[in-house]
Structure formats: structure tokens, C-alpha cells
Enzyme design. Structure first.
Site, mmCIF file in Angstrom:
data_model
loop_
_atom_site.group_PDB
_atom_site.id
_atom_site.type_symbol
_atom_site.label_atom_id
_atom_site.label_comp_id
_atom_site.label_asym_id
_atom_site.label_seq_id
_atom_site.Cartn_x
_atom_site.Cartn_y
_atom_site.Cartn_z
ATOM 1 N N THR A 1 3.702 -28.500 -20.562
ATOM 2 C CA THR A 1 4.471 -27.305 -20.264
ATOM 3 C C THR A 1 3.772 -26.037 -20.713
ATOM 4 O OG1 THR A 1 5.686 -27.560 -22.341
ATOM 5 C CG2 THR A 1 6.665 -28.499 -20.369
ATOM 6 N N GLY A 2 2.718 -26.139 -21.566
ATOM 7 C CA GLY A 2 2.142 -24.909 -22.099
ATOM 8 C C GLY A 2 3.227 -24.212 -22.892
ATOM 9 N N THR A 3 3.919 -23.258 -22.298
ATOM 10 C CA THR A 3 5.263 -22.913 -22.707
ATOM 11 C C THR A 3 5.436 -21.804 -23.718
ATOM 12 O OG1 THR A 3 6.028 -25.153 -22.292
ATOM 13 C CG2 THR A 3 7.396 -23.840 -23.691
ATOM 14 N N THR A 4 6.505 -21.049 -23.515
ATOM 15 C CA THR A 4 7.112 -20.229 -24.559
ATOM 16 C C THR A 4 8.605 -20.516 -24.554
ATOM 17 O OG1 THR A 4 5.479 -18.474 -24.235
ATOM 18 C CG2 THR A 4 7.485 -17.897 -25.413
ATOM 19 N N SER B 1 2.830 -22.306 -26.631
ATOM 20 C CA SER B 1 1.539 -21.626 -26.659
ATOM 21 C C SER B 1 1.666 -20.110 -26.705
ATOM 22 C CB SER B 1 0.709 -22.039 -25.437
ATOM 23 O OG SER B 1 1.442 -21.826 -24.240
#
Length: 244
Positions: A48-51, A178
Site C-alpha cells: 500500500t505504500g500509504t499514509t 511511507s
């Protein structure tokens, strides 16, 4: 009684299953499957990488996430991923890490929460649910997930960060993924005690938007989850202007 011939199907199956390490019944009840992937293989799974952002409010909790999934952090594999799911009548969990691992993690927590309520006739407290989440993260094959657990119970509003080693940290607000460094800067500026859910949704969306501007693993819109002691509402927005 007839003696099985050495070359029949029964004897071949018996020999195949006679090893000390073989378990024909599979995992025992209550156990978690062991991961079957190498480090190289894990580098190429959907991540998801994601925040993801979680805030406590006077009304409950608010969670915001971006909507992007990437392949090994190098290629955008999806632009419409819902990274927050309801797992409890008044709690949600975010997806951070490998998509498959996070989805499995959510499934196990949802099942355990339902089972607890069925057996005891009451909802699991957030403290109990966070402890269970930490135990699963520490002992299960969930591939370095780092979710946020957020919800409401009789003790009030709760936001927890669950780290890959199973650590559980409670705070008024938290960020994982990330894009966390950029999002934290925005929260430090705009978060304050006493926010309503409506005010917190704008703050959380602003934090995700700031991360999207700089983090290549985050992007493509925002999902907002609003949790109160009455219900859980989750809605996606492709345009940040819809909520800012």
C-alpha cells in the site's frame, strides 16, 4: 483382514504422509499459518505504500487514508484501494504493508471480535482488541504491517498504532506509512483537543494531502472513516477539495 499391497494408493499415501514434519490435517484450530515466501518474493507483492492518519475527537475518532497501492513501491498497481475497514461495531483498522497481509490481518481480527461478542454477549473493549491486534502482529504471517486501530467504547475514544513487532502505542493522534513524516508535520500544526468529528475529518484529510504531495507511495484521493458510539461511516473522495 487384507494386507495392503505395497504399490497401491493406500500405501503410497501412507508413505507420503509418514514424515515427522508432515501434518495431513494442516494447521490446528486456533493457529496461524506460517509464511511461505522468501524475502525476494515479498519485494514484489502489492504494497500500500500509504499514509494513514487517526485522530481522537470529542465525538469519537476519525481515520483518513490515501487510495494508492504499488507493486514493490515502484509501480502503481491500483488507484482505488480502500485502506480502512470496519472490524468491530465501533472500530476500524487501516491497511498498511502488503495488501494480502493486511487483508488477512483484518479478517482475523473481525472474526475474533464477532466470536467474542457471540460468546459473551457484549462488545470487545478497545483495550482488549488492541492487545489481540498486537499479539497477531507479533506472531502471525502478516508481512511487516503497521496499521492504525481506532474506535470508541465505554471508556471513550481510542487510537492505537500497531507496529510490525506487535507493539501497541495509544495516542491522541498517530500516523503510519511511507508518508508519515510529512503528515505528522501537518497534524502538529492543526490538531488540537476538543475537535468535533467534522473538524477532525478536515484536519486528517489535510494531513493525507500534504503527504500525497511528496510521497510517491501515497496518492489518488482519500478515504475518511468516522466512528462514533452509534455507527461507523466510511467514504472515499477522489478530489481533496470535496472535504477541504
Amino acid at each position: 483382514m487384507r494386507t495392503p499391497m505395497h504399490d497401491n494408493e493406500f500405501s503410497r499415501n501412507r508413505d507420503r504422509l509418514s514424515g515427522a514434519d508432515d501434518d495431513p490435517l494442516g494447521p490446528s484450530l486456533g493457529s496461524l499459518p506460517e509464511p511461505q515466501f522468501s524475502e525476494d518474493e515479498l519485494d514484489n507483492v502489492n504494497k500500500t505504500g500509504t499514509t494513514t492518519v487517526g485522530l481522537t475527537t470529542d465525538d469519537g475518532v476519525v481515520v483518513a487514508t490515501d487510495m494508492r497501492a504499488s507493486l514493490g513501491g515502484r509501480f502503481v498497481s491500483s488507484k482505488d484501494v480502500q485502506k480502512v475497514e470496519q472490524i468491530h461495531p465501533s472500530a476500524v483498522l487501516t491497511l498498511v504493508g502488503s495488501v494480502g497481509g493486511a487483508q488477512s490481518f483484518i479478517k482475523y481480527l473481525r472474526v475474533e471480535s464477532n466470536l467474542y461478542e457471540t460468546r459473551r454477549g457484549e462488545q470487545m473493549s478497545m483495550q482488549a482488541l488492541s492487545s489481540l491486534a498486537g499479539n497477531f502482529a507479533r506472531g502471525g504471517p502478516f508481512f511487516a504491517i503497521h496499521p492504525i486501530l481506532a474506535g470508541v467504547d465505554d471508556e471513550g475514544s481510542h487510537v492505537y498504532s500497531i507496529d510490525p513487532a506487535g507493539g501497541v502505542v495509544r495516542d491522541d493522534y498517530t500516523v503510519t506509512g511511507s508518508g508519515m513524516q510529512v503528515a505528522y508535520g501537518t497534524l502538529e500544526q492543526y490538531y488540537e483537543e476538543g475537535l468535533s468529528n467534522e473538524e477532525a475529518k478536515e484536519v486528517a484529510a489535510r494531513a493525507v494531502k500534504s503527504a500525497v504531495e511528496r510521497d510517491t507511495g501515497s496518492g489518488n484521493g482519500v478515504f475518511l472513516a468516522e466512528v462514533s458510539d452509534e455507527d461507523v461511516q466510511i467514504q472515499g473522495h477522489k478530489d481533496f477539495d470535496d472535504v477541504l
